[in-house]
Design a protein around this motif. Structure first.
Motif, PDB file in Angstrom:
ATOM      1  N   TRP A   1       0.839  -1.196   0.000  1.00 36.80           N
ATOM      2  CA  TRP A   1       0.000   0.000   0.000  1.00 36.80           C
ATOM      3  C   TRP A   1       0.879   1.252   0.000  1.00 36.80           C
ATOM      4  N   SER A   2       0.457   2.249  -0.773  1.00 36.43           N
ATOM      5  CA  SER A   2       1.120   3.556  -0.791  1.00 36.43           C
ATOM      6  C   SER A   2       0.034   4.624  -0.800  1.00 36.43           C
ATOM      7  N   TYR A   3       0.410   5.803  -0.345  1.00 38.09           N
ATOM      8  CA  TYR A   3      -0.519   6.934  -0.315  1.00 38.09           C
ATOM      9  C   TYR A   3      -0.254   7.828  -1.517  1.00 38.09           C
ATOM     10  N   ILE A   4      -1.311   8.184  -2.236  1.00 39.62           N
ATOM     11  CA  ILE A   4      -1.148   9.055  -3.410  1.00 39.62           C
ATOM     12  C   ILE A   4      -1.356  10.517  -3.025  1.00 39.62           C
ATOM     13  N   ARG A   5      -2.583  10.868  -2.661  1.00 39.12           N
ATOM     14  CA  ARG A   5      -2.838  12.260  -2.263  1.00 39.12           C
ATOM     15  C   ARG A   5      -4.274  12.417  -1.799  1.00 39.12           C
ATOM     16  N   ARG A   6      -4.544  13.603  -1.241  1.00 42.65           N
ATOM     17  CA  ARG A   6      -5.893  13.980  -0.808  1.00 42.65           C
ATOM     18  C   ARG A   6      -6.497  14.917  -1.850  1.00 42.65           C
ATOM     19  N   ILE A   7      -7.778  14.707  -2.128  1.00 41.60           N
ATOM     20  CA  ILE A   7      -8.501  15.621  -3.008  1.00 41.60           C
ATOM     21  C   ILE A   7      -9.783  16.090  -2.308  1.00 41.60           C
ATOM     22  N   HIS A   8     -10.280  17.240  -2.744  1.00 43.46           N
ATOM     23  CA  HIS A   8     -11.561  17.778  -2.283  1.00 43.46           C
ATOM     24  C   HIS A   8     -12.449  17.886  -3.525  1.00 43.46           C
ATOM     25  N   PRO A   9     -13.341  16.920  -3.748  1.00 41.56           N
ATOM     26  CA  PRO A   9     -14.058  16.850  -5.026  1.00 41.56           C
ATOM     27  C   PRO A   9     -15.081  17.950  -5.279  1.00 41.56           C
ATOM     28  N   VAL A  10     -15.660  18.536  -4.238  1.00 37.91           N
ATOM     29  CA  VAL A  10     -16.674  19.582  -4.444  1.00 37.91           C
ATOM     30  C   VAL A  10     -16.426  20.727  -3.463  1.00 37.91           C
ATOM     31  N   ILE A  11     -15.377  21.507  -3.718  1.00 33.18           N
ATOM     32  CA  ILE A  11     -14.933  22.520  -2.765  1.00 33.18           C
ATOM     33  C   ILE A  11     -15.918  23.676  -2.587  1.00 33.18           C
ATOM     34  N   SER A  12     -16.857  23.843  -3.491  1.00 34.87           N
ATOM     35  CA  SER A  12     -17.757  24.993  -3.400  1.00 34.87           C
ATOM     36  C   SER A  12     -18.905  24.781  -2.424  1.00 34.87           C
ATOM     37  N   TYR A  13     -19.270  23.525  -2.121  1.00 29.76           N
ATOM     38  CA  TYR A  13     -20.417  23.327  -1.228  1.00 29.76           C
ATOM     39  C   TYR A  13     -20.318  22.087  -0.347  1.00 29.76           C
ATOM     40  N   SER A  14     -19.125  21.529  -0.154  1.00 32.19           N
ATOM     41  CA  SER A  14     -19.004  20.358   0.701  1.00 32.19           C
ATOM     42  C   SER A  14     -17.640  20.310   1.366  1.00 32.19           C
ATOM     43  N   THR A  15     -17.614  19.754   2.588  1.00 34.91           N
ATOM     44  CA  THR A  15     -16.352  19.554   3.300  1.00 34.91           C
ATOM     45  C   THR A  15     -15.694  18.230   2.906  1.00 34.91           C
ATOM     46  N   GLU A  16     -16.283  17.482   2.001  1.00 31.52           N
ATOM     47  CA  GLU A  16     -15.786  16.148   1.673  1.00 31.52           C
ATOM     48  C   GLU A  16     -14.327  16.160   1.221  1.00 31.52           C
ATOM     49  N   LEU A  17     -13.574  15.200   1.749  1.00 32.22           N
ATOM     50  CA  LEU A  17     -12.224  14.933   1.280  1.00 32.22           C
ATOM     51  C   LEU A  17     -12.153  13.463   0.890  1.00 32.22           C
ATOM     52  N   ILE A  18     -11.264  13.140  -0.038  1.00 32.38           N
ATOM     53  CA  ILE A  18     -11.014  11.753  -0.421  1.00 32.38           C
ATOM     54  C   ILE A  18      -9.510  11.529  -0.403  1.00 32.38           C
ATOM     55  N   ASP A  19      -9.054  10.573   0.397  1.00 27.81           N
ATOM     56  CA  ASP A  19      -7.660  10.162   0.384  1.00 27.81           C
ATOM     57  C   ASP A  19      -7.522   8.982  -0.576  1.00 27.81           C
ATOM     58  N   ILE A  20      -6.621   9.119  -1.553  1.00 29.77           N
ATOM     59  CA  ILE A  20      -6.447   8.091  -2.577  1.00 29.77           C
ATOM     60  C   ILE A  20      -5.198   7.272  -2.276  1.00 29.77           C
ATOM     61  N   TYR A  21      -5.353   5.950  -2.311  1.00 31.99           N
ATOM     62  CA  TYR A  21      -4.263   5.021  -2.033  1.00 31.99           C
ATOM     63  C   TYR A  21      -3.965   4.173  -3.265  1.00 31.99           C
ATOM     64  N   LEU A  22      -2.708   3.767  -3.373  1.00 32.88           N
ATOM     65  CA  LEU A  22      -2.268   2.841  -4.416  1.00 32.88           C
ATOM     66  C   LEU A  22      -2.128   1.462  -3.777  1.00 32.88           C
ATOM     67  N   ALA A  23      -2.795   0.466  -4.354  1.00 32.69           N
ATOM     68  CA  ALA A  23      -2.742  -0.912  -3.852  1.00 32.69           C
ATOM     69  C   ALA A  23      -2.107  -1.794  -4.923  1.00 32.69           C
ATOM     70  N   GLU A  24      -1.052  -2.519  -4.546  1.00 30.82           N
ATOM     71  CA  GLU A  24      -0.338  -3.388  -5.485  1.00 30.82           C
ATOM     72  C   GLU A  24      -0.132  -4.769  -4.857  1.00 30.82           C
ATOM     73  N   ASP A  25       0.351  -5.713  -5.670  1.00 27.22           N
ATOM     74  CA  ASP A  25       0.508  -7.105  -5.239  1.00 27.22           C
ATOM     75  C   ASP A  25      -0.824  -7.632  -4.707  1.00 27.22           C
ATOM     76  N   LEU A  26      -1.815  -7.615  -5.577  1.00 32.40           N
ATOM     77  CA  LEU A  26      -3.180  -7.976  -5.178  1.00 32.40           C
ATOM     78  C   LEU A  26      -3.353  -9.485  -5.041  1.00 32.40           C
ATOM     79  N   VAL A  27      -4.194  -9.848  -4.084  1.00 33.88           N
ATOM     80  CA  VAL A  27      -4.540 -11.249  -3.847  1.00 33.88           C
ATOM     81  C   VAL A  27      -6.056 -11.378  -3.976  1.00 33.88           C
ATOM     82  N   PRO A  28      -6.564 -12.222  -4.894  1.00 38.85           N
ATOM     83  CA  PRO A  28      -8.017 -12.325  -5.080  1.00 38.85           C
ATOM     84  C   PRO A  28      -8.705 -13.016  -3.907  1.00 38.85           C
ATOM     85  N   GLY A  29      -9.971 -12.702  -3.731  1.00 45.55           N
ATOM     86  CA  GLY A  29     -10.778 -13.311  -2.678  1.00 45.55           C
ATOM     87  C   GLY A  29     -12.247 -13.083  -2.981  1.00 45.55           C
ATOM     88  N   LYS A  30     -13.081 -13.222  -1.983  1.00 40.17           N
ATOM     89  CA  LYS A  30     -14.530 -13.092  -2.160  1.00 40.17           C
ATOM     90  C   LYS A  30     -14.993 -11.739  -1.619  1.00 40.17           C
TER      91      LYS A  30
END
Length: 199
Positions: A116-145
């Motif tokens: 796992w690595s951290y990419i960055r934080r974004i604010h998708p709707v800065i004009s009317y929401s406090t929402e933030l999204i932290d984006i992560y990079l996931a590698e070496d994936l293992v399948p499951g259910k």
């Protein structure tokens, strides 16, 4: 003469700041809350600001061993459209952001990741929401259910980055977190940016 590539930003932001005078809650939902504040503008005048408070969210740019990006198709009711997105989900109150990203990836797709690595934080709707999204990079994936919530319906599939960018540029993908992640991954593969390692 060398062309100037970047503008010079003025020092400080005091001349832009708005000060809250008073505020009220005008709607409380399951996890979104609408607020209305009276604010003082930089020139001394007053104005009203209405906005949504949001607990925040995470998104996961998950890369399969063959380089394809793990994606989802999900119907989004507010825009009445089935959207292509990277896996994501909202934070529980007080939840660690990385643990939320790991939980959402497994619940929605069945995959876990060894790296796992951290990419960055974004604010998708800065004009009317406090929402933030932290984006992560996931590698070496293992399948499951997958372990979808009772009210959650989605398709999980994978596509190469070139297809992802084509969908963005053609207007098929309009989701901001997926758009930003696609362009970040393109720059990452060209050696122009790096994620932040997580220890």
């Amino acid at each position: 003469m060398t062309e100037k590539l970047f503008c010079d930003l003025p020092a400080g932001d005091k001349h832009l700041r708005e000060e809250c005078i008073s505020g009220e809650d005008i709607y409380g939902g399951i996890f979104l809350h609408m607020k209305r504040d009276q604010v003082r503008l930089p020139d001394g005048q007053q104005a009203v600001r209405e906005y949504l408070t949001h607990p925040g969210a995470v998104a996961v740019l998950a890369i399969l061993d063959d380089g394809r990006v793990l994606l989802e198709r999900q119907y989004r009711y507010p825009i009445a459209k089935t959207c292509i997105e990277i896996p994501a989900g909202k934070l529980e109150i007080g939840e660690d952001h990385l643990l939320c990203a790991q939980r959402e990836l497994e619940e929605e797709t069945g995959y876990t990741a060894k790296k796992w690595s951290y990419i960055r934080r974004i604010h998708p709707v800065i004009s009317y929401s406090t929402e933030l999204i932290d984006i992560y990079l996931a590698e070496d994936l293992v399948p499951g259910k997958s372990k979808l919530d009772d009210e959650e319906f989605l398709d999980v599939f994978a596509a190469p980055l070139e297809q992802l960018i084509a969908w963005v540029e053609g207007g098929e993908i309009t989701d901001v977190k997926t758009t930003i992640s696609a362009y970040w991954l393109d720059r990452y593969r060209k050696g122009l940016v790096k994620p932040h390692s997580i220890k």
